[in-house]
Design an enzyme around this catalytic site. Structure first.
Site, PDB file in Angstrom:
ATOM      1  N   SER A 189       5.177 -12.472 -76.219  1.00 15.20           N
ATOM      2  CA  SER A 189       4.738 -11.866 -74.812  1.00 15.20           C
ATOM      3  C   SER A 189       3.246 -11.289 -75.310  1.00 15.20           C
ATOM      4  CB  SER A 189       5.667 -10.608 -74.297  1.00 15.20           C
ATOM      5  OG  SER A 189       4.860  -9.897 -72.915  1.00 15.20           O
TER       6      SER A 189
ATOM      7  N   SER B 254       5.966  -5.918 -68.534  1.00 21.01           N
ATOM      8  CA  SER B 254       5.545  -7.620 -69.197  1.00 21.01           C
ATOM      9  C   SER B 254       6.432  -8.538 -68.397  1.00 21.01           C
ATOM     10  CB  SER B 254       5.968  -7.341 -70.905  1.00 21.01           C
ATOM     11  OG  SER B 254       5.179  -7.435 -71.530  1.00 21.01           O
TER      12      SER B 254
ATOM     13  N   LYS C 158       4.213 -11.113 -67.278  1.00 19.28           N
ATOM     14  CA  LYS C 158       3.266 -12.427 -67.185  1.00 19.28           C
ATOM     15  C   LYS C 158       4.105 -13.872 -66.934  1.00 19.28           C
ATOM     16  CE  LYS C 158       2.190 -10.353 -70.985  1.00 19.28           C
ATOM     17  NZ  LYS C 158       2.370  -9.141 -71.921  1.00 19.28           N
TER      18      LYS C 158
END
Length: 399
Positions: A127, A67, A70
């Site tokens: 997330s 993640s 992101k």
């Protein structure tokens, strides 16, 4: 204690000094293999005032970003907000593909909307994988197109060993990065977007009556930490990118491959405390970072859209021009996008006709949201300019 650990208000409390010493000593203990997922450990810390590397281990070894991906999703969303293509209140429609993403997710349903501001908060705290796909599809028409833009921007920023295939960080063997590249991205986010970077300090977020708390525990545990992002998939282990500002010093550190959240967080906390005194006090950012940001910044008014068709030559016939708003995963989503855009197109011409063509891209069925039948390239560009001014993506193409 060294004067390097003095706060702006004076010497740090003795209790915190003891904690700092403990964390610094624990850095050695946490270097043991038991703390790390096998073969996945990397770490890098940089002084973003001077550009000097303060710590490096396996910093250029390929790793799965999870993640941390992101961070780039948000970089591009911030860029579109800065360019006035999107506002905090802009509404993004949720496709079936986005809603079907595995956890972590916000639980969005097809046909719902989420504002850009709530999308930012959901990405930073929870997330949310479904929200990452929503942003990608609404900004570039498809997740694949958005991922291509992500990789393009990464290269321009100097992230030489990074490739993105999705907007969330969910497993994909073709998606990779390095600790050094992610530290560069963390530095670029705060240098490029001072008006938006503060979102990474968000500790909680409430959506539809439910409150979500950040996965970044260092925000509350280490004074001066102001973000940035955590991540985990089985293939990566536990990752974290962390920014620390204290005593007029600014550093970004990335730790990848933790076996547990606890070991990753402890190592990252010890690392930033250890290297911070080596950083140079200052208010600006190092020249190389600013140069890479300028290189990656599109000129005002330009578009970054994947798979753009080449501009037609002077012999194109009348009504051969079209504009494309996006490529959606359902026909319903494409029609909804056309319906919202049509009033602005009609301000330019009454001749353009809406179109939802079905196409197959990389094995995925998409529906192009277009208006076709523009008499010339100038009118197509004028329609795009009108749409961009109202938070739509758009580019001129051949019908």
């Amino acid at each position: 204690m060294s004067s390097n650990v003095l706060s702006g208000a004076g010497r740090l409390p003795l209790a915190f000094a003891t904690i700092t010493l403990f964390l610094a000593l624990s850095l050695l203990a946490l270097s043991s293999p038991q703390a790390w997922a096998h073969g996945k450990f990397s770490a890098y810390a940089i002084d973003i005032t001077s550009g000097r590397a303060l710590y490096a281990r396996n910093e250029n070894a390929r790793r799965y970003p999870a993640s941390l991906t992101k961070m780039m999703t948000l970089y591009l969303l911030f860029e579109d907000m800065e360019r006035k293509r999107v506002s905090a209140a802009s509404r993004f429609v949720v496709s079936r593909h986005a809603a079907a993403q595995p956890p972590s997710r916000l639980g969005l349903r097809p046909g719902q909307f989420i504002t850009a501001l709530d999308a930012i908060r959901a990405l930073v705290t929870l997330s949310a994988n479904d929200v990452a796909v929503v942003v990608a599809e609404n900004r570039s028409g498809s997740e694949a197109a958005f991922a291509a833009r992500m990789t393009r921007t990464a290269r321009l920023l100097g992230m030489e060993h990074t490739s993105f295939r999705n907007a969330s960080g969910l497993p994909d063997k073709r998606q990779y990065t390095t600790a050094r590249d992610m530290a560069l991205l963390g530095a670029a986010l705060q240098a490029r977007f001072p008006d938006y970077y503060h979102h990474f300090e968000t500790s909680s977020f409430t959506h539809r009556g439910r409150t979500y708390r950040t996965h970044n525990h260092l925000l509350s545990r280490v004074p001066g930490v102001d973000g940035i992002k955590t991540g985990y998939i089985d293939a990566s282990g536990y990752n974290i990118a962390v920014s620390l500002r204290r005593d007029a010093r600014k550093i970004v550190a990335v730790v990848m491959g933790g076996r547990t959240v606890k070991s990753r967080d402890a190592y990252a906390a010890a690392l930033v405390e250890r290297v911070l005194p080596q950083a140079r006090p200052g208010r600006g950012y190092y020249a190389g970072l600013l140069a890479s940001i300028r290189r990656a910044s599109p000129p005002a008014g330009s578009l970054q859209v994947a798979r753009r068709a080449p501009l037609p030559g002077p012999r194109m016939s009348m009504s051969s021009y079209a504009i494309q708003l996006g490529a959606m995963t359902t026909k319903h989503a494409a029609l909804s996008l056309i319906e919202r855009a049509q009033p602005y197109v009609l301000e330019v011409t009454k001749d353009a006709e809406p179109s939802t063509r079905r196409v197959d891209v990389d094995g995925e069925t998409l529906f192009r949201a277009r208006f076709e039948g523009f008499a010339n390239l100038a009118s197509a560009h004028e329609a795009c300019n009108r749409l961009e001014a109202n938070q739509f993506s758009c580019f001129a193409t051949i019908r």
